[in-house]
Write a protein that holds these residues in place. Structure first.
Motif, mmCIF file in Angstrom:
data_model
loop_
_atom_site.group_PDB
_atom_site.id
_atom_site.type_symbol
_atom_site.label_atom_id
_atom_site.label_comp_id
_atom_site.label_asym_id
_atom_site.label_seq_id
_atom_site.Cartn_x
_atom_site.Cartn_y
_atom_site.Cartn_z
ATOM 1 N N ASP A 250 63.157 23.133 54.187
ATOM 2 C CA ASP A 250 64.427 23.643 54.704
ATOM 3 C C ASP A 250 64.845 22.899 55.959
ATOM 4 O OD1 ASP A 250 66.576 25.745 55.122
ATOM 5 O OD2 ASP A 250 65.361 26.035 56.922
ATOM 6 N N ARG A 251 63.914 22.640 56.863
ATOM 7 C CA ARG A 251 64.241 21.904 58.089
ATOM 8 C C ARG A 251 64.653 20.462 57.760
ATOM 9 N NH1 ARG A 251 66.543 24.208 61.094
ATOM 10 N NH2 ARG A 251 66.872 25.388 59.197
ATOM 11 N N TYR A 252 63.984 19.864 56.770
ATOM 12 C CA TYR A 252 64.345 18.497 56.379
ATOM 13 C C TYR A 252 65.782 18.445 55.854
ATOM 14 C CZ TYR A 252 64.938 14.617 53.148
ATOM 15 O OH TYR A 252 65.457 13.552 52.458
ATOM 16 N N VAL A 253 66.125 19.367 54.965
ATOM 17 C CA VAL A 253 67.470 19.372 54.390
ATOM 18 C C VAL A 253 68.506 19.674 55.471
ATOM 19 C CG1 VAL A 253 69.005 20.471 52.702
ATOM 20 C CG2 VAL A 253 66.616 20.016 52.109
ATOM 21 N N ALA A 254 68.194 20.623 56.357
ATOM 22 C CA ALA A 254 69.147 21.010 57.401
ATOM 23 C C ALA A 254 69.441 19.862 58.364
ATOM 24 C CB ALA A 254 68.612 22.215 58.169
ATOM 25 N N ILE A 255 68.445 19.027 58.663
ATOM 26 C CA ILE A 255 68.622 17.956 59.640
ATOM 27 C C ILE A 255 69.044 16.642 58.985
ATOM 28 C CG2 ILE A 255 67.368 16.506 61.309
ATOM 29 C CD1 ILE A 255 65.759 18.999 62.059
ATOM 30 N N LEU B 188 70.134 16.239 55.652
ATOM 31 C CA LEU B 188 71.244 16.379 54.689
ATOM 32 C C LEU B 188 72.071 17.614 55.029
ATOM 33 C CD1 LEU B 188 69.075 15.741 51.485
ATOM 34 C CD2 LEU B 188 70.574 14.076 52.596
ATOM 35 N N PRO B 189 72.611 17.684 56.243
ATOM 36 C CA PRO B 189 73.267 18.931 56.689
ATOM 37 C C PRO B 189 74.467 19.337 55.832
ATOM 38 C CG PRO B 189 73.741 17.121 58.191
ATOM 39 C CD PRO B 189 72.673 16.637 57.268
ATOM 40 N N LEU B 190 75.224 18.380 55.324
ATOM 41 C CA LEU B 190 76.416 18.715 54.543
ATOM 42 C C LEU B 190 76.069 19.257 53.161
ATOM 43 C CD1 LEU B 190 78.712 15.675 55.467
ATOM 44 C CD2 LEU B 190 78.658 17.962 56.494
ATOM 45 N N ARG B 191 74.855 18.995 52.703
ATOM 46 C CA ARG B 191 74.437 19.454 51.367
ATOM 47 C C ARG B 191 73.448 20.613 51.432
ATOM 48 N NH1 ARG B 191 72.178 14.552 48.172
ATOM 49 N NH2 ARG B 191 72.181 16.155 46.537
ATOM 50 N N HIS B 192 73.188 21.120 52.640
ATOM 51 C CA HIS B 192 72.166 22.169 52.804
ATOM 52 C C HIS B 192 72.475 23.400 51.966
ATOM 53 C CE1 HIS B 192 70.082 25.524 54.944
ATOM 54 N NE2 HIS B 192 69.105 24.638 54.979
ATOM 55 N N LYS C 157 70.387 27.020 47.681
ATOM 56 C CA LYS C 157 71.128 28.234 47.359
ATOM 57 C C LYS C 157 70.151 29.420 47.302
ATOM 58 C CE LYS C 157 72.569 26.282 43.625
ATOM 59 N NZ LYS C 157 73.238 26.014 42.327
ATOM 60 N N PRO C 158 70.655 30.649 47.428
ATOM 61 C CA PRO C 158 69.757 31.812 47.343
ATOM 62 C C PRO C 158 68.915 31.828 46.071
ATOM 63 C CG PRO C 158 71.902 32.486 48.156
ATOM 64 C CD PRO C 158 72.032 31.041 47.796
ATOM 65 N N SER C 159 69.499 31.411 44.948
ATOM 66 C CA SER C 159 68.736 31.383 43.700
ATOM 67 C C SER C 159 67.614 30.346 43.767
ATOM 68 C CB SER C 159 69.664 31.061 42.522
ATOM 69 O OG SER C 159 70.304 29.803 42.703
ATOM 70 N N THR C 160 67.878 29.218 44.433
ATOM 71 C CA THR C 160 66.849 28.187 44.587
ATOM 72 C C THR C 160 65.726 28.684 45.494
ATOM 73 O OG1 THR C 160 68.553 26.491 44.360
ATOM 74 C CG2 THR C 160 66.433 25.799 45.251
#
Length: 314
Positions: free
Chosen positions: A123-128, A130-134, A139-142
């Motif tokens: 989650d931290r990797y995606v947030a930092i 790939l912030p636009l695709r976080h 998604k909640p289902s993921t």
């Protein structure tokens, strides 16, 4: 003949000693352990309650944190009540199936906690990075599927521990020189060939810890590359601060765990009571301190908890 000493398959039960060599101090040791257990229950229950009731916290980071808090509640509750009874009232008998159940919950949810830490690193990797695709990626289902996969991994990998122990013969004494039913402590009581049990336990530990630490290290390598490529120092500090709580939790979980694992396998010159105390701290320190770390470092959680207490005191 006592059921604890008779030869049976499966045995009637075992006798938990607590911390061998520190019997005179066990009643005093129980006091800080009890305080830490109360802190773990109150802190993690508060985290789950705040995240469940606050819609603004229904984001991947906080959903993973709620899963971590639930895991810590299971881990601490599976061990501490029985352990405190041993410390306060002396050696206590535990039924064979109760011992297997305790061992299963401890090892399965230790694996789950390790997996949740990996998911939080993702989650931290995606947030930092790939912030636009976080929002699209996590998604909640993921998030729900990831949590289910982590839970299934722990249950499937640890279930053979109990099945393999169920097929062993136990003879002689049934005394476990430990404060809870740890896998290797029970295996050592068998009078049959336990090579499969030992090798499978070692393989699971190396697979789970090795794979998870490698995944976390890879995530943070890419995070650091992205952070240090930011133009301003203020942006870099802000990005790193979002990872601070997670890094603290990772260190609190893996460092005591690795010390416990290494001393149990290779630290033959280390006194046995040190093995037992390290194993207790491995299960107790993270659940007690994780809520404090996230409560202090996460503004949304801190403000929500303070608001709840202010309303109750008003």
């Amino acid at each position: 003949m006592s059921p604890l000493n008779s030869s049976s398959l499966p045995p009637a039960g075992f006798l938990l000693l607590g911390v061998p060599g520190l019997e005179a101090a066990q009643q005093w040791l129980a006091v800080p352990f009890c305080c830490m257990y109360v802190l773990a229950v109150l802190g993690n229950a508060s985290l789950v309650g705040v995240i469940a009731t606050e819609s603004s916290l229904h984001e991947p980071m906080y959903l993973f944190l709620a899963t971590l808090a639930l895991t810590d509640l299971v881990l601490s509750t599976a061990t501490l009540p029985q352990m405190l009874a041993v410390f306060w009232m002396g050696p206590r008998a535990i039924a064979f199936w109760a011992c297997l159940a305790q061992m299963f919950f401890i090892h399965a949810f230790s694996s789950v906690e390790s997996g949740v830490l990996v998911a939080m690193a993702l989650d931290r990797y995606v947030a930092i990075c790939l912030p636009l695709r976080h929002a699209a990626i996590l998604k909640p289902s993921t998030v729900a599927k990831l949590v289910l996969l982590i839970l299934l991994r722990g249950l499937v990998l640890v279930a053979p521990f109990a099945l393999l122990l169920r097929g062993l013969s136990f003879c002689g004494h049934r005394v476990i020189p430990h404060s809870y039913c740890e896998h290797m402590a029970v295996v050592k009581l068998a009078c049959a060939d336990t090579t499969v049990n030992k090798m499978y336990g070692l393989a699971v530990a190396l697979f789970v810890v090795g794979l998870d630490i490698l995944s976390i290290a890879l995530s943070y390598t890419m995070i650091l590359r992205a952070v240090f490529s930011l133009p301003s120092s203020q942006e870099r500090l802000k990005a790193l601060s979002t990872c601070a709580s997670h890094c603290c939790v990772i260190l609190m979980f893996y460092i005591p765990g690795l010390f416990s694992f290494l001393t149990h396998r290779f630290g033959h010159r280390i006194p046995h009571h040190m093995h037992v105390l390290l194993a207790i701290l491995y299960l107790l320190v993270p659940p007690a301190l994780n809520p404090i770390v996230y409560g202090v470092k996460t503004k949304q959680i801190r403000s929500r908890i303070v608001g709840v207490f202010c309303v109750r005191l008003a």
